[in-house]
Design a protein around this motif. Structure first.
Motif, short mmCIF file in Angstrom:
data_model
loop_
_atom_site.label_atom_id
_atom_site.label_comp_id
_atom_site.label_asym_id
_atom_site.label_seq_id
_atom_site.Cartn_x
_atom_site.Cartn_y
_atom_site.Cartn_z
N GLY A 78 40.32 37.25 40.71
CA GLY A 78 40.18 36.87 39.02
C GLY A 78 39.13 35.77 38.72
N PHE A 79 37.92 35.26 40.29
CA PHE A 79 36.75 34.52 39.96
C PHE A 79 35.99 34.48 39.33
N LEU A 80 36.25 35.69 39.26
CA LEU A 80 34.97 36.57 38.49
C LEU A 80 35.92 37.60 37.10
N VAL A 81 34.93 38.12 36.47
CA VAL A 81 35.26 38.60 35.49
C VAL A 81 34.58 40.01 35.19
N GLU A 82 34.89 41.41 34.32
CA GLU A 82 33.66 42.35 34.26
C GLU A 82 33.59 41.53 32.90
N ALA A 83 34.10 41.29 31.81
CA ALA A 83 34.01 41.29 30.24
C ALA A 83 35.22 40.07 29.73
N ARG A 84 34.77 39.99 28.78
CA ARG A 84 35.37 38.54 28.14
C ARG A 84 36.44 38.33 27.42
N ALA A 85 37.20 39.48 27.17
CA ALA A 85 38.67 39.82 26.93
C ALA A 85 39.16 40.11 28.07
N VAL A 86 39.24 40.03 29.66
CA VAL A 86 39.81 39.62 30.12
C VAL A 86 40.55 38.11 30.21
N ASP A 87 39.44 37.91 30.86
CA ASP A 87 39.79 36.08 30.17
C ASP A 87 41.13 36.04 29.18
N ASP A 88 39.88 36.29 27.90
CA ASP A 88 41.56 36.22 27.34
C ASP A 88 42.84 36.73 26.79
N GLU A 89 43.04 38.03 27.72
CA GLU A 89 44.31 38.22 28.34
C GLU A 89 44.84 37.17 29.28
N ARG A 90 44.22 37.00 29.47
CA ARG A 90 44.84 36.46 31.08
C ARG A 90 44.90 34.91 30.39
N LEU A 91 44.35 34.34 29.21
CA LEU A 91 44.90 33.17 28.69
C LEU A 91 46.29 33.11 27.87
N ALA A 96 48.54 35.71 28.46
CA ALA A 96 49.29 35.21 29.86
C ALA A 96 49.86 34.01 30.02
N HIS A 97 49.61 33.69 31.07
CA HIS A 97 49.24 32.04 31.06
C HIS A 97 50.51 31.37 29.82
N LEU A 98 49.49 31.14 29.18
CA LEU A 98 49.78 30.06 27.96
C LEU A 98 51.71 30.72 27.89
N ASP A 99 52.01 32.04 28.20
CA ASP A 99 53.61 33.06 27.36
C ASP A 99 53.75 32.06 28.84
N GLN A 100 53.79 31.99 29.56
CA GLN A 100 54.65 31.79 30.92
C GLN A 100 54.81 30.79 30.88
#
Length: 443
Positions: free
Chosen positions: A64-77, A79-83
């Motif tokens: 998770g230090f590298l991502v292929e697209a901004r959308a990946v970061d958006d989705e992970r954020l 999920a993080h906030l939901d958790q």
């Protein structure tokens, strides 16, 4: 292929050795100079030059230090906030404010000008305990964590003792756990009361000492202007020696580092430094000061915070983390964002943030009513969405929105402390990394 926007690089923690830190995951990894150079090329669109670089890229991508697209970061954020919104799973956190009355009038306290005699009536107290127990049952929660706050909760010792007795009994009957804490100025916190409270579980006390006697007695004063240091310090010593769980907090201005160092010296001289449950200092937020958010003020605050944190750790006085007990130790959004966290004021109004308790327009429910809980007004406008690509968003989410409202009266602004995060995180993460990976191991 590029670094996640929630990854912060710290270069040259040792010569030619660098650290990538993920704020989102609270993880770090060490990299060498060739890898740092490769990261620059990859972010500019260049591919790995050989199999070794390709393998490194795959590892950083998988972690998770590298991502292929901004959308990946958006989705992970998301999920993080939901958790994070779940808080501590299975746990209801309730801050109880049985009174807004306080026997001190601290210079920086936003409540010091409020009516000093508001307290919870017996009828409201009964409805409050019923509301809490009903919520535990409806949400099938196994742990109840109650934080006694105020005003000054020890001016209502009767309520603290009775409510702890009822709630401990209710949780015990359900096979659950009752935990309590108390934030108190310590003036009335005598050993006899502590012994009574601790019949209902070995809770903890957070007591504020704002530096050494001279500094403290300028800030934390009785309503007649007298200083309060001596009686509070004596109570801290007595409670620590009897084995009560006592945490010392303190609120500093940027120029007061020396005073807080003297306080640490005094705690050690009194022989209780190792008996305390931890020490933690933080900057004063003065709602009447126009400069608390300016860059120069933040920079000075940060320098003092870093210095004091380092001194506390070197003296081995830092607070340990207890699962579900120490809210402020949890890395992530504050309890305003948690589903199962509430504050109840003396009128029985229910809030999501203790900073705004007592302000009717910001309530989300009332213990006397079964109406559907409203969305928290402080969250309604989602002000953190203006934070853009700030890497600290996962742990900050706009900062102290309650404090910002108290200062400005606005719900559409964040309380940005990015500069403080940048400096304090670098100090903390670098120290953690170097301790975990000594030079010989890293080599």
């Amino acid at each position: 292929m590029h670094l996640s926007r929630f990854v912060v690089p710290y270069e040259n923690v040792r010569p030619g050795e660098h650290v990538l830190y993920s704020v989102l995951d609270d993880r770090y990894i060490g990299i060498d100079e060739p890898t740092l150079e490769a990261l620059t090329r990859w972010q500019q669109g260049g591919p790995p030059v050989d199999s070794s670089e390709r393998e490194t890229q795959d590892v950083l991508l998988e972690d998770g230090f590298l991502v292929e697209a901004r959308a990946v970061d958006d989705e992970r954020l998301r999920a993080h906030l939901d958790q994070a919104s779940e808080g501590v799973p299975g746990t209801l956190f309730v801050t109880l404010m049985p009174t807004l009355q306080c026997n001190l009038a601290c210079n920086y306290c936003f409540q010091k000008d409020f009516q000093a005699f508001t307290k919870m009536s017996p009828h409201t107290a009964e409805a409050t305990l019923e509301w809490i127990i009903r919520l535990v049952d409806e949400r099938k929660l196994r742990t109840l964590n109650v934080h006694y706050f105020g005003g000054e909760p020890t001016t209502r010792k009767d309520f603290c003792l009775q409510s702890a007795k009822v709630l401990q009994s209710a949780m015990q009957a359900r096979g659950g756990t009752f935990i309590w804490q108390m934030t108190t100025n310590g003036v009335l916190l005598d050993v006899a009361f502590a012994e009574q409270m601790e019949r209902y579980g070995r809770g903890s006390y957070k007591i504020t000492l704002d530096g050494d006697k001279e500094t403290h007695d300028q800030e934390r004063v009785y309503r007649d202007g007298r200083g309060s240091f001596d009686v509070i310090f004596e109570n801290v010593v007595a409670l620590a020696r009897r084995g009560s769980r006592v945490r010392v907090g303190g609120n500093f201005l940027p120029h007061q580092a020396a005073s807080f160092e003297k306080l640490l010296d005094r705690l050690e001289t009194a022989g209780i430094a190792r008996l305390l449950d931890g020490v933690r200092f933080k900057p004063i937020i003065d709602e009447k000061s126009a400069c608390t958010g300016c860059p120069s003020q933040q920079k000075a605050e940060t320098r003092t915070l870093v210095q004091l944190n380092k001194s506390v750790e070197q003296r081995k006085m830092a607070a340990p983390v207890y699962q579900g007990e120490l809210l402020e130790s949890l890395l992530g959004p504050c309890e305003l964002h948690w589903k199962n966290s509430y504050t109840i004021d003396p009128e029985g109004r229910v809030f999501k943030c203790p900073a705004v308790a007592g302000l009717p327009d910001l309530a989300v429910a009332n213990v006397a009513s079964r109406e559907v809980e409203k969305i928290a007004p402080l969250l309604e406008l989602r002000p953190w969405e203006q934070c853009g690509d700030c890497p600290y968003m996962p742990v900050c989410v706009g900062g102290c929105l309650g404090g910002q409202f108290i200062q400005t009266g606005r719900r559409d602004q964040v309380a940005c402390k990015k500069q403080m995060f940048e400096e304090s995180f670098r100090e903390t993460i670098t120290r953690r990394y170097l301790a975990e990976f000594p030079a010989a191991d890293a080599a």
